[in-house]
Design an enzyme around this catalytic site. Sequence first.
Site, mmCIF file in Angstrom:
data_model
loop_
_atom_site.group_PDB
_atom_site.id
_atom_site.type_symbol
_atom_site.label_atom_id
_atom_site.label_comp_id
_atom_site.label_asym_id
_atom_site.label_seq_id
_atom_site.Cartn_x
_atom_site.Cartn_y
_atom_site.Cartn_z
ATOM 1 N N GLY A 10 0.828 -1.213 0.000
ATOM 2 C CA GLY A 10 0.000 0.000 0.000
ATOM 3 C C GLY A 10 0.857 1.256 0.000
ATOM 4 O O GLY A 10 2.090 1.194 0.052
ATOM 5 N N ILE A 37 -7.309 -9.520 7.248
ATOM 6 C CA ILE A 37 -7.417 -9.145 8.667
ATOM 7 C C ILE A 37 -8.829 -9.343 9.220
ATOM 8 O O ILE A 37 -9.003 -9.466 10.427
ATOM 9 C CB ILE A 37 -6.892 -7.712 8.969
ATOM 10 C CG1 ILE A 37 -7.709 -6.636 8.273
ATOM 11 C CG2 ILE A 37 -5.408 -7.588 8.674
ATOM 12 C CD1 ILE A 37 -7.411 -5.225 8.804
ATOM 13 N N ALA A 60 -6.672 -1.172 5.722
ATOM 14 C CA ALA A 60 -7.984 -0.627 6.101
ATOM 15 C C ALA A 60 -8.876 -0.590 4.871
ATOM 16 O O ALA A 60 -8.391 -0.672 3.745
ATOM 17 C CB ALA A 60 -7.822 0.800 6.643
ATOM 18 N N TYR A 125 -16.859 5.376 7.698
ATOM 19 C CA TYR A 125 -15.403 5.179 7.753
ATOM 20 C C TYR A 125 -14.868 5.598 9.130
ATOM 21 O O TYR A 125 -14.192 4.807 9.805
ATOM 22 C CB TYR A 125 -14.731 5.985 6.635
ATOM 23 C CG TYR A 125 -13.217 6.057 6.772
ATOM 24 C CD1 TYR A 125 -12.442 4.906 6.781
ATOM 25 C CD2 TYR A 125 -12.569 7.292 6.903
ATOM 26 C CE1 TYR A 125 -11.057 4.968 6.914
ATOM 27 C CE2 TYR A 125 -11.189 7.371 7.036
ATOM 28 C CZ TYR A 125 -10.439 6.201 7.038
ATOM 29 O OH TYR A 125 -9.069 6.271 7.185
ATOM 30 N N LYS A 129 -13.334 3.087 12.028
ATOM 31 C CA LYS A 129 -11.934 3.224 12.465
ATOM 32 C C LYS A 129 -11.880 3.494 13.973
ATOM 33 O O LYS A 129 -10.996 2.993 14.666
ATOM 34 C CB LYS A 129 -11.237 4.362 11.702
ATOM 35 C CG LYS A 129 -10.987 4.090 10.237
ATOM 36 C CD LYS A 129 -9.921 3.025 9.963
ATOM 37 C CE LYS A 129 -8.524 3.536 10.159
ATOM 38 N NZ LYS A 129 -7.497 2.537 9.747
HETATM 39 N N1 LIG Z 1 -4.729 7.769 2.555
HETATM 40 C C1 LIG Z 1 -5.001 8.731 3.403
HETATM 41 O O1 LIG Z 1 -5.077 9.907 3.049
HETATM 42 C C2 LIG Z 1 -5.193 8.404 4.874
HETATM 43 C C3 LIG Z 1 -5.488 9.442 5.790
HETATM 44 C C4 LIG Z 1 -5.634 9.134 7.147
HETATM 45 C C5 LIG Z 1 -5.482 7.811 7.583
HETATM 46 N N2 LIG Z 1 -5.231 6.827 6.668
HETATM 47 C C6 LIG Z 1 -5.053 5.450 7.146
HETATM 48 O O2 LIG Z 1 -3.744 5.069 6.765
HETATM 49 C C7 LIG Z 1 -3.699 3.656 6.509
HETATM 50 C C8 LIG Z 1 -2.938 3.383 5.221
HETATM 51 O O3 LIG Z 1 -3.528 4.064 4.124
HETATM 52 P P1 LIG Z 1 -2.906 3.945 2.643
HETATM 53 O O4 LIG Z 1 -3.163 5.243 1.984
HETATM 54 O O5 LIG Z 1 -1.533 3.381 2.683
HETATM 55 O O6 LIG Z 1 -3.890 2.838 2.013
HETATM 56 P P2 LIG Z 1 -3.726 1.854 0.736
HETATM 57 O O7 LIG Z 1 -2.689 2.353 -0.210
HETATM 58 O O8 LIG Z 1 -5.106 1.620 0.226
HETATM 59 O O9 LIG Z 1 -3.157 0.523 1.426
HETATM 60 C C9 LIG Z 1 -3.965 -0.320 2.216
HETATM 61 C C10 LIG Z 1 -3.384 -1.726 2.129
HETATM 62 O O10 LIG Z 1 -4.161 -2.610 2.940
HETATM 63 C C11 LIG Z 1 -4.516 -3.773 2.181
HETATM 64 N N3 LIG Z 1 -5.793 -4.283 2.665
HETATM 65 C C12 LIG Z 1 -7.014 -3.731 2.490
HETATM 66 N N4 LIG Z 1 -7.959 -4.471 3.095
HETATM 67 C C13 LIG Z 1 -7.309 -5.511 3.677
HETATM 68 C C14 LIG Z 1 -7.746 -6.634 4.445
HETATM 69 N N5 LIG Z 1 -9.052 -6.835 4.714
HETATM 70 N N6 LIG Z 1 -6.807 -7.517 4.902
HETATM 71 C C15 LIG Z 1 -5.493 -7.349 4.593
HETATM 72 N N7 LIG Z 1 -5.037 -6.305 3.850
HETATM 73 C C16 LIG Z 1 -5.930 -5.410 3.394
HETATM 74 C C17 LIG Z 1 -4.589 -3.282 0.751
HETATM 75 O O11 LIG Z 1 -4.455 -4.358 -0.156
HETATM 76 P P3 LIG Z 1 -5.442 -4.443 -1.466
HETATM 77 O O12 LIG Z 1 -5.400 -3.101 -2.121
HETATM 78 O O13 LIG Z 1 -4.836 -5.547 -2.280
HETATM 79 O O14 LIG Z 1 -6.819 -4.776 -0.925
HETATM 80 C C18 LIG Z 1 -3.390 -2.327 0.720
HETATM 81 O O15 LIG Z 1 -2.199 -3.042 0.521
HETATM 82 C C19 LIG Z 1 -5.141 3.172 6.613
HETATM 83 O O16 LIG Z 1 -5.320 2.621 7.896
HETATM 84 C C20 LIG Z 1 -5.986 4.431 6.507
HETATM 85 O O17 LIG Z 1 -7.199 4.307 7.229
HETATM 86 C C21 LIG Z 1 -5.074 7.097 5.342
#
Ligand SMILES: NC(=O)c1ccc[n+]([C@@H]2O[C@H](COP(=O)([O-])OP(=O)(O)OC[C@H]3O[C@@H](n4cnc5c(N)ncnc54)[C@H](OP(=O)(O)O)[C@@H]3O)[C@@H](O)[C@H]2O)c1
Length: 293
Positions: A10, A37, A60, A125, A129
Amino acid sequence: MRIAVIGANGQLGSDVLRAFANNGDEVCPLTHSEIEIADIDSVSRTLRECQPNIVVNTAAMHHVEKCEDEPERAYAINAVGARNLALVTKDTDSVLMHVSTDYVFDGRKGSPYEELDAPQPLNVYGNSKLAGEYFVRSIAEKHFVLRTSALYGKSACRAKGGRNFIQLMLKLAQERDEIRVVDSEVVSPTSTAELAQQLVALSRCDCYGLYHATAEGSCSWFEFARTIFALTGTADKLKIAGPNEFPAKVPRPTYSVLENKGLKSQGLNKFGPWQSGLRVYLEQSEFSLAKTA
Ligand SMILES: NC(=O)c1ccc[n+]([C@@H]2O[C@H](COP(=O)([O-])OP(=O)(O)OC[C@H]3O[C@@H](n4cnc5c(N)ncnc54)[C@H](OP(=O)(O)O)[C@@H]3O)[C@@H](O)[C@H]2O)c1
């Protein structure tokens, strides 16, 4: 130390892997094809094979509209998934580092939120969380919950796909005569590389608990875009979007700035101003910086 990174391909997970590996730790990268998860058996089996000292959960369901449309799935991943990780890490006596969000707040405070401020999520969401946070905090004694905001990194966000905000703005600048961006939503744009360094720094401490973890300072998306154009020497074609121009399908906080109070009180805050995180990101990406910037 042996570190399992969930969501390893991710946006955040790929930088977390790099940061721990560069720190000399042994890493166990886990993608969605290796661990689910939401399924306690998958979590238990995979983590027992990996035998980590620390589990970092970046996984997530965080596409806000999809969470609203599929609340059961959002809770299965963001809440029950976090509970599954808490149960297994407690059982195996490993540390759980869990990533959460600024969207646990409603944005009405109007000044930066501290860890002790009462959460009040506006959407599925944020609620799911927050439920995940409570599970982690109540089950896993050795936990870190980090709330972060508006992430951007080298790898694409898998949930949102395509380009991050910076890449999108620079693409639109090449294609359009005018770019309209909202000025009404205030965030702290945070580099995933910096957040990953913060996770490494915290992992060496037994100061378990809830932490706000974002870049310092804040800006609207419009101000963020303006700074991207200034730093890259791109002609600024920005206009502030009207209040109803991009109507949100799901309510979101209009002000979700977090104060890293806990990290500062531990002397562990690794974040600089959001502008310097952006500058480093641009220096390391394909976008050249303006000579005068
Ligand atoms: N992006 C933002 O702006 C932002 C802001 C605040 C907080 N966050 C938090 O930061 C964290 C990381 O965000 P990110 O931007 O890195 O997200 P991302 O690029 O979408 O990465 C999420 C990863 O989790 C995997 N995943 C999703 N569902 C899963 C499951 N049920 N079991 C196992 N793996 C799973 C996805 O794999 P697949 O794609 O193959 O499903 C992907 O590898 C999250 O917790 C999010 O809530 C993000």
